[in-house]
Design a protein around this motif. Structure first.
Motif, PDB file in Angstrom:
ATOM      1  N   ASP A 198      22.591  13.092  55.742  1.00 37.11           N
ATOM      2  CA  ASP A 198      22.628  13.696  54.395  1.00 37.11           C
ATOM      3  C   ASP A 198      21.654  13.240  53.653  1.00 37.11           C
ATOM      4  OD1 ASP A 198      25.001  15.440  54.947  1.00 37.11           O
ATOM      5  OD2 ASP A 198      26.258  13.983  53.582  1.00 37.11           O
ATOM      6  N   LEU A 199      21.223  11.918  53.678  1.00 37.24           N
ATOM      7  CA  LEU A 199      19.962  11.347  53.043  1.00 37.24           C
ATOM      8  C   LEU A 199      18.777  11.836  53.826  1.00 37.24           C
ATOM      9  CD1 LEU A 199      21.330   7.696  52.798  1.00 37.24           C
ATOM     10  CD2 LEU A 199      20.716   9.385  50.911  1.00 37.24           C
ATOM     11  N   ALA A 200      18.891  11.911  55.228  1.00 31.26           N
ATOM     12  CA  ALA A 200      17.744  12.324  56.003  1.00 31.26           C
ATOM     13  C   ALA A 200      17.305  13.876  55.366  1.00 31.26           C
ATOM     14  CB  ALA A 200      17.692  12.255  57.331  1.00 31.26           C
ATOM     15  N   HIS A 201      18.288  14.796  55.694  1.00 29.80           N
ATOM     16  CA  HIS A 201      18.123  16.173  55.152  1.00 29.80           C
ATOM     17  C   HIS A 201      17.799  16.330  53.830  1.00 29.80           C
ATOM     18  CE1 HIS A 201      21.168  17.121  58.494  1.00 29.80           C
ATOM     19  NE2 HIS A 201      19.938  17.081  59.034  1.00 29.80           N
ATOM     20  N   ALA A 202      18.158  15.559  52.619  1.00 28.36           N
ATOM     21  CA  ALA A 202      17.706  15.725  51.418  1.00 28.36           C
ATOM     22  C   ALA A 202      16.295  15.567  51.502  1.00 28.36           C
ATOM     23  CB  ALA A 202      18.560  14.725  50.697  1.00 28.36           C
ATOM     24  N   ALA A 203      15.698  14.835  52.308  1.00 32.65           N
ATOM     25  CA  ALA A 203      14.207  14.653  52.364  1.00 32.65           C
ATOM     26  C   ALA A 203      13.472  15.356  53.273  1.00 32.65           C
ATOM     27  CB  ALA A 203      13.808  13.193  52.819  1.00 32.65           C
ATOM     28  N   GLY A 204      14.121  16.350  53.927  1.00 32.96           N
ATOM     29  CA  GLY A 204      13.589  17.429  54.738  1.00 32.96           C
ATOM     30  C   GLY A 204      13.498  16.901  56.139  1.00 32.96           C
ATOM     31  N   ALA A 205      14.152  15.562  56.453  1.00 29.26           N
ATOM     32  CA  ALA A 205      13.960  15.117  57.885  1.00 29.26           C
ATOM     33  C   ALA A 205      14.989  15.671  58.811  1.00 29.26           C
ATOM     34  CB  ALA A 205      13.962  13.666  58.031  1.00 29.26           C
ATOM     35  N   LEU A 206      14.600  15.648  60.264  1.00 34.22           N
ATOM     36  CA  LEU A 206      15.704  15.979  61.169  1.00 34.22           C
ATOM     37  C   LEU A 206      16.241  14.688  61.784  1.00 34.22           C
ATOM     38  CD1 LEU A 206      13.242  18.264  63.441  1.00 34.22           C
ATOM     39  CD2 LEU A 206      15.198  19.060  62.053  1.00 34.22           C
ATOM     40  N   VAL A 207      17.542  15.061  62.150  1.00 37.77           N
ATOM     41  CA  VAL A 207      18.397  13.796  62.701  1.00 37.77           C
ATOM     42  C   VAL A 207      18.661  14.130  64.140  1.00 37.77           C
ATOM     43  CG1 VAL A 207      20.322  12.548  62.476  1.00 37.77           C
ATOM     44  CG2 VAL A 207      19.181  13.711  60.221  1.00 37.77           C
ATOM     45  N   TYR A 208      18.170  12.901  64.604  1.00 42.28           N
ATOM     46  CA  TYR A 208      18.574  12.939  66.420  1.00 42.28           C
ATOM     47  C   TYR A 208      19.663  11.799  66.549  1.00 42.28           C
ATOM     48  CZ  TYR A 208      17.501  13.401  71.490  1.00 42.28           C
ATOM     49  OH  TYR A 208      17.660  13.290  72.669  1.00 42.28           O
ATOM     50  N   VAL A 209      20.882  12.365  67.206  1.00 42.34           N
ATOM     51  CA  VAL A 209      21.910  11.434  67.332  1.00 42.34           C
ATOM     52  C   VAL A 209      22.093  11.221  68.778  1.00 42.34           C
ATOM     53  CG1 VAL A 209      24.422  10.961  66.729  1.00 42.34           C
ATOM     54  CG2 VAL A 209      22.881  12.021  65.117  1.00 42.34           C
ATOM     55  N   ASP A 210      22.319   9.809  69.067  1.00 42.92           N
ATOM     56  CA  ASP A 210      22.438   9.424  70.534  1.00 42.92           C
ATOM     57  C   ASP A 210      24.112   9.494  70.399  1.00 42.92           C
ATOM     58  OD1 ASP A 210      22.947   8.022  72.836  1.00 42.92           O
ATOM     59  OD2 ASP A 210      21.792   6.328  72.477  1.00 42.92           O
ATOM     60  N   GLY A 211      24.529  10.060  71.084  1.00 46.65           N
ATOM     61  CA  GLY A 211      26.176  10.350  71.287  1.00 46.65           C
ATOM     62  C   GLY A 211      26.440   9.860  72.690  1.00 46.65           C
ATOM     63  N   VAL A 212      25.411   9.413  73.592  1.00 46.65           N
ATOM     64  CA  VAL A 212      25.944   8.959  75.019  1.00 46.65           C
ATOM     65  C   VAL A 212      27.365   8.135  74.944  1.00 46.65           C
ATOM     66  CG1 VAL A 212      25.218   7.811  76.951  1.00 46.65           C
ATOM     67  CG2 VAL A 212      23.520   9.217  75.792  1.00 46.65           C
ATOM     68  N   HIS A 213      27.364   7.127  74.046  1.00 47.16           N
ATOM     69  CA  HIS A 213      28.407   6.112  74.303  1.00 47.16           C
ATOM     70  C   HIS A 213      29.653   6.769  73.428  1.00 47.16           C
ATOM     71  CE1 HIS A 213      30.721   2.504  74.932  1.00 47.16           C
ATOM     72  NE2 HIS A 213      30.617   2.130  73.757  1.00 47.16           N
ATOM     73  N   ALA A 214      29.459   7.454  72.159  1.00 41.83           N
ATOM     74  CA  ALA A 214      30.561   7.908  71.222  1.00 41.83           C
ATOM     75  C   ALA A 214      31.247   9.045  72.006  1.00 41.83           C
ATOM     76  CB  ALA A 214      30.054   8.370  70.183  1.00 41.83           C
ATOM     77  N   THR A 215      30.722  10.003  72.743  1.00 45.45           N
ATOM     78  CA  THR A 215      31.218  11.101  73.343  1.00 45.45           C
ATOM     79  C   THR A 215      32.332  10.912  74.167  1.00 45.45           C
ATOM     80  OG1 THR A 215      29.072  12.328  73.182  1.00 45.45           O
ATOM     81  CG2 THR A 215      30.727  13.357  74.275  1.00 45.45           C
ATOM     82  N   ALA A 216      32.447   9.612  74.901  1.00 46.36           N
ATOM     83  CA  ALA A 216      33.454   9.255  75.926  1.00 46.36           C
ATOM     84  C   ALA A 216      34.604   8.861  75.088  1.00 46.36           C
ATOM     85  CB  ALA A 216      33.139   8.371  76.812  1.00 46.36           C
ATOM     86  N   HIS A 217      34.455   8.725  74.098  1.00 44.07           N
ATOM     87  CA  HIS A 217      35.932   7.969  73.267  1.00 44.07           C
ATOM     88  C   HIS A 217      36.528   8.595  71.972  1.00 44.07           C
ATOM     89  CE1 HIS A 217      35.029   4.662  76.060  1.00 44.07           C
ATOM     90  NE2 HIS A 217      33.537   4.738  75.369  1.00 44.07           N
ATOM     91  N   VAL A 218      35.632   9.606  71.407  1.00 44.71           N
ATOM     92  CA  VAL A 218      36.141   9.908  70.264  1.00 44.71           C
ATOM     93  C   VAL A 218      35.914  11.607  70.171  1.00 44.71           C
ATOM     94  CG1 VAL A 218      36.132   7.948  68.681  1.00 44.71           C
ATOM     95  CG2 VAL A 218      34.054   9.628  69.065  1.00 44.71           C
ATOM     96  N   PRO A 219      36.836  12.253  69.436  1.00 49.86           N
ATOM     97  CA  PRO A 219      36.490  13.797  69.197  1.00 49.86           C
ATOM     98  C   PRO A 219      34.977  13.972  68.581  1.00 49.86           C
ATOM     99  CG  PRO A 219      38.880  13.322  68.627  1.00 49.86           C
ATOM    100  CD  PRO A 219      38.053  12.128  68.985  1.00 49.86           C
ATOM    101  N   THR A 220      34.218  14.855  69.118  1.00 50.40           N
ATOM    102  CA  THR A 220      32.952  15.100  68.778  1.00 50.40           C
ATOM    103  C   THR A 220      32.748  16.240  67.926  1.00 50.40           C
ATOM    104  OG1 THR A 220      32.124  13.258  69.884  1.00 50.40           O
ATOM    105  CG2 THR A 220      30.391  14.845  69.067  1.00 50.40           C
ATOM    106  N   ASP A 221      32.163  16.465  66.871  1.00 48.76           N
ATOM    107  CA  ASP A 221      31.760  17.825  66.056  1.00 48.76           C
ATOM    108  C   ASP A 221      30.344  17.659  65.568  1.00 48.76           C
ATOM    109  OD1 ASP A 221      31.068  19.935  64.631  1.00 48.76           O
ATOM    110  OD2 ASP A 221      33.377  20.308  64.440  1.00 48.76           O
ATOM    111  N   VAL A 222      29.253  18.118  66.165  1.00 41.47           N
ATOM    112  CA  VAL A 222      28.049  18.034  65.910  1.00 41.47           C
ATOM    113  C   VAL A 222      27.626  18.332  64.405  1.00 41.47           C
ATOM    114  CG1 VAL A 222      26.910  17.920  67.898  1.00 41.47           C
ATOM    115  CG2 VAL A 222      27.232  20.093  66.918  1.00 41.47           C
ATOM    116  N   ARG A 223      28.383  19.241  64.139  1.00 44.08           N
ATOM    117  CA  ARG A 223      28.200  19.904  62.733  1.00 44.08           C
ATOM    118  C   ARG A 223      28.762  18.961  61.612  1.00 44.08           C
ATOM    119  NH1 ARG A 223      30.169  25.730  64.648  1.00 44.08           N
ATOM    120  NH2 ARG A 223      31.376  24.201  65.892  1.00 44.08           N
ATOM    121  N   GLU A 224      29.724  18.345  62.006  1.00 44.99           N
ATOM    122  CA  GLU A 224      30.238  17.399  60.953  1.00 44.99           C
ATOM    123  C   GLU A 224      29.431  16.049  60.673  1.00 44.99           C
ATOM    124  OE1 GLU A 224      34.515  16.508  61.834  1.00 44.99           O
ATOM    125  OE2 GLU A 224      35.053  18.407  61.315  1.00 44.99           O
ATOM    126  N   LEU A 225      28.746  15.936  62.034  1.00 49.09           N
ATOM    127  CA  LEU A 225      27.863  14.681  61.935  1.00 49.09           C
ATOM    128  C   LEU A 225      26.816  14.861  61.189  1.00 49.09           C
ATOM    129  CD1 LEU A 225      28.337  13.223  65.739  1.00 49.09           C
ATOM    130  CD2 LEU A 225      29.218  12.027  63.651  1.00 49.09           C
TER     131      LEU A 225
END
Length: 424
Positions: A181-208
């Motif tokens: 949210d802070l990044a988007h407020a400044a007009g920046a893109l957000v690149y998320v490394d989900g390599v470790h998280a995806t295996a362990h928790v339900p993931t929703d890229v839009r919620e993130l």
């Protein structure tokens, strides 16, 4: 109903060898339906993509179904799924492509909590464009990556904020949405490394709030293949370097060369396997297709209405897996805390089931080898989290030992590790 881990383990042929695989953060063992899907694809007529003949149409169907499967896994859009050989390779592609428009004075924000695959591509792209790199620091006491620091790091010249969804060292899970949210407020893109998280928790890229989300199938029971997911409109605005005759369509223009159709079939099977976990574990119904078998083209019902069925099953499967893993994590943490010779690297309560530690009087490499001699598989070193271990002052002394729990692990395997540590 209780989680029947024995039934889950029966779907992983490699577990019959008897090793205690507490090394899932480096790559999990492969589920039987994935093995069957890969072998089955190699054993039938599959040609390069073509509409002119059936073997060519089969490969096209596999690619389409694989995009649908990954979209169901992370809550994305099939037309925004780009495949590649690894998360590292894909991040380099995105970083180099985005950097084409950067100017001196532009900024990128990276974190010292991240795997180097979500650091070095951005640092190097920034250096090439004359852009400035700004660093988010983790709290050495809590192990957290405080989101509030991004208010000072992000500004009008920020182009990209790269952050992990979960540390591959401690399992720490930053508040990605707050950062986004802070990044988007400044007009920046957000690149998320989900390599470790995806295996362990339900993931929703839009919620993130992720504009790009990268994941690797070999961390969640699949083959060695990765995907980065973004909205198709985001991809449309980017022009990567590519061969002239290769497709200019999205998402194909970001995929170089002929896809590995057999591995893509394995990706489909891996997602179906995760969706089947409630049924496999006896924890609840998995719905149609809950046997974990790969069905190219079947994503539980398709696009907005079609993918909803499997998406719901995937979320249910990951929820069941997370509950089992949390129980084992609690047992592991309690056992490590009871050993006066063990020092655990700090992590906040919001974490994946991954723990790094050091054993007094032994280097991490010696500890890992000794445990390995007893059939307990753990990793040692810096696990490519270069900046983390440099900041923690642990790189020169060998990093740490990492134990990572996955949904096929058992209480007995956790106790096996704890017992082995007491006897080292």
């Amino acid at each position: 109903m209780p989680y029947d881990v024995a039934r889950v383990r029966a779907t992983y042929p490699a577990l019959a060898e008897g090793f205690a695989h507490l090394d899932g953060a480096a790559g999990t063992q492969v589920a039987a339906p994935v093995i069957a899907a890969v072998a089955g694809t190699l054993g039938r007529a599959v040609s390069n993509r073509s509409a002119a003949f059936e073997p060519g149409r089969r490969s096209t169907e596999i690619v389409t179904a694989a995009r649908e499967a990954v979209a169901d896994l992370v809550g994305g859009v099939p037309g925004g799924v780009v495949f590649g050989p690894s998360a590292t390779a894909l991040t380099y592609v995105v970083a180099r492509t985005l950097a084409q428009s950067w100017q001196p004075g532009d900024e990128v924000v990276v974190s010292r909590l991240d795997h180097d695959a979500n650091v070095r591509p951005w640092v190097q792209a920034a250096e090439g464009a004359g852009a400035t790199v700004r660093w988010a620091e983790f709290d050495p006491e809590s192990g957290d990556l405080p989101a509030k620091q991004y208010a000072d790091l992000v500004g009008p010249r920020t182009r990209v904020v790269a952050v992990t969804a979960a540390s591959n060292v401690t399992g720490a899970m930053p508040r990605v949405r707050e950062i986004a949210d802070l990044a988007h407020a400044a007009g920046a893109l957000v690149y998320v490394d989900g390599v470790h998280a995806t295996a362990h928790v339900p993931t929703d890229v839009r919620e993130l709030g992720a504009d790009f989300y990268v994941t690797s199938a070999y961390k969640w029971s699949g083959p060695h293949l990765a995907a980065v997911v973004a909205d198709p409109a985001v991809w449309e605005a980017l022009r990567p370097e590519k061969l002239i005759p290769s497709s200019d369509a999205v998402p194909e223009r970001f995929e170089f060369g002929t896809p590995s159709f057999e591995l893509l079939a394995g990706v489909i099977a891996a997602v179906e396997h995760l969706a089947a976990l409630p049924e496999l574990s006896g924890s609840g119904p998995a719905g149609p297709g809950g046997d974990g078998a790969a069905r190219p083209g079947d994503n539980g019902g398709g696009t907005a209405g079609v993918g909803a069925g499997r998406r719901a099953r995937v979320v249910a499967g990951m929820t069941v897996a997370a509950a089992h893993e949390t129980e084992l994590l609690d047992r592991l943490l309690a056992g490590l805390a009871a050993n006066p010779d063990v020092t655990v690297l700090p992590a906040p309560s919001a974490r994946c089931p991954t723990v790094s530690f050091r054993l007094r009087g032994r280097s991490p490499a010696e500890t890992a080898r000794t445990l390995g001699d007893q059939g307990v598989c753990v990793f040692s070193g810096d696990y490519y989290a270069y900046e983390y271990f440099a900041a923690a002052g642990l790189r020169d002394s060998g990093g740490a030992v990492r134990a990572s729990i996955y949904h096929y692990n058992t209480v007995e395997e956790v106790d096996r590790l704890l017992t082995a540590l007491r006897t080292v």
